[in-house]
Design an enzyme around this catalytic site. Sequence first.
Site, PDB file in Angstrom:
ATOM      1  N   HIS A 133      -0.962   2.138   0.675  1.00 50.70           N
ATOM      2  CA  HIS A 133       0.156   1.807   1.992  1.00 50.70           C
ATOM      3  C   HIS A 133       0.107   1.612   3.068  1.00 50.70           C
ATOM      4  CE1 HIS A 133       4.521   2.667   3.392  1.00 50.70           C
ATOM      5  NE2 HIS A 133       4.233   1.577   3.610  1.00 50.70           N
ATOM      6  N   ASP A 154       8.462  -3.510   0.560  1.00 50.36           N
ATOM      7  CA  ASP A 154       8.570  -2.122   1.726  1.00 50.36           C
ATOM      8  C   ASP A 154       8.400  -3.286   3.220  1.00 50.36           C
ATOM      9  OD1 ASP A 154       8.063   0.013   2.998  1.00 50.36           O
ATOM     10  OD2 ASP A 154       5.991  -0.776   3.674  1.00 50.36           O
ATOM     11  N   ASP A 196       0.286   4.609   5.765  1.00 48.69           N
ATOM     12  CA  ASP A 196       1.944   3.581   5.947  1.00 48.69           C
ATOM     13  C   ASP A 196       0.870   2.985   7.784  1.00 48.69           C
ATOM     14  OD1 ASP A 196       4.031   1.810   6.352  1.00 48.69           O
ATOM     15  OD2 ASP A 196       5.210   2.889   6.845  1.00 48.69           O
ATOM     16  N   HIS A 238       0.648  -1.652  16.132  1.00 44.33           N
ATOM     17  CA  HIS A 238       2.569  -2.858  15.936  1.00 44.33           C
ATOM     18  C   HIS A 238       1.284  -3.299  18.074  1.00 44.33           C
ATOM     19  CE1 HIS A 238       5.230  -2.990  14.123  1.00 44.33           C
ATOM     20  NE2 HIS A 238       5.638  -1.921  13.826  1.00 44.33           N
TER      21      HIS A 238
HETATM   22 ZN   LIG Z   1       8.394   1.236   4.409  1.00 44.22          ZN
HETATM   23 ZN   LIG Z   2       5.522   0.576   5.455  1.00 49.08          ZN
END
Ligand SMILES: [Zn+2]
Ligand SMILES: [Zn+2]
Length: 440
Positions: free
Chosen positions: A67, A159, A313, A317
């Site tokens: 992920h 996602d 994850d 940014h």
């Molecule tokens: Zn997510």
């Molecule tokens: Zn994610």
Amino acid sequence: MRSGEGAELVLRGATVLDPVAGIDGVHDVVVRNGRIAELATPGGELDGIEEVDAEGLHALPAFFDPHVHLRVPGQEHKEDIETGTRAAAAGGYCGVIAMANTEPPVSTPADVEALREAAREAASVPVGFLATVTRHMAGEELTEMGAIRAAGALGFSDDGLPIVNARVLRRALQYQHLCGGTIALHEEDPALSGDGVMHEGAVSAALGVAGVPSVSESTTIARDAALAGYESGRIHVQHLSAAESVAAVRAAKAAGVQITCEASPHHLCLTDEAVRSLDPRRFKMNPPLRTEADREALIEGLRDGTIDCVATDHAPHAAEEKEVPFEQAAMGVTGLETAFAALHTELVLPGTIELGLLVERMAGGAAPFDLDRPTLAPGSEANIALCDLGAEWTVGEDGYESRSANSWCAGRKLTGRVLMTLAGGQVAYRLRSFSLGVAA
Ligand SMILES: [Zn+2]
Ligand SMILES: [Zn+2]
């Protein structure tokens, strides 16, 4: 990944640990033509291959992250395949799976083909790609799942967003029977999340900030597990954050549902207490950081196997999206470069979990997507993270391989560092100061 020569080297005197393969001892790890040729008795004669002094270092199966957000196409100012996979290699990863919520989203066979081609040019470690479950991530019509799978997508995920409509997910699970591919789910009920920006609890109340209740996640997991069970489909639940969610997955597994799940280093190490700082760069993400009881439930889930794997994850940014008031800031933190070191520091060193368990879960993200688990068993492709478990370092002091700096670990002092990574049989990374010390 970029094609190159298979590595030819020996890690001299490494402490080799691969609990799944039953390997735990000091060996010379001999890599020839990109494969682990032998775990030899230390000190033997070896002809003409590079020797790496690994005495006192740990050779672990390289990690696998199911992920990550590489932000390609469309947001290359945050990350791209080159920088994102460099960050992965620096974190000891031999493979990652990229999410599809790009701009535009990865929704067609041509999108998948283009990304796979780009990864062949630019990636330091192998990258698998998911495509969206629904067109434009609008949650209504399914993408051409069969053709997308034929183009090489590992599976599907919207996602960033949940699939709100149960009928849509049900249809996707029916198509999965025809085309295969795991469906990875961001579990959240928007009606319950509302405009929450952190965990709903004592801290959100004290701060006067809108919260996201744990049941936003856990009730959706329970629904989707029921759908997967009913359709005999296979789902992978992303970024578990709440105790109720661990319980929901545990119950589904016990009922025989084909369900796997992941937890992130930040949810395993932090709680909503960190949000009192109102620092969105490090502590704003979705799902949010929750309570100590939730964190403990996640750790128990790691231990008992309810949680199959660690996933970062990794969500880069740009600074301007984070340097704004907490409520307005973008959600997500980076994590590839620090995942192992952070979990080693926060969970292994205090004795909360064993190193072997961490090693097992760091590589556990491959199986849910039908990929081979990285292993140090002789004969395997060389996927190795060479780590100095005693090395102390401060995150961010030498910058990042990632293009973005929104690391939840920024400024933290961690113990344990990846010095070298072999991925897909090739040397994917060497810490600069370490490569200077390597005998040629
Ligand atoms: Zn997510
Ligand atoms: Zn994610």
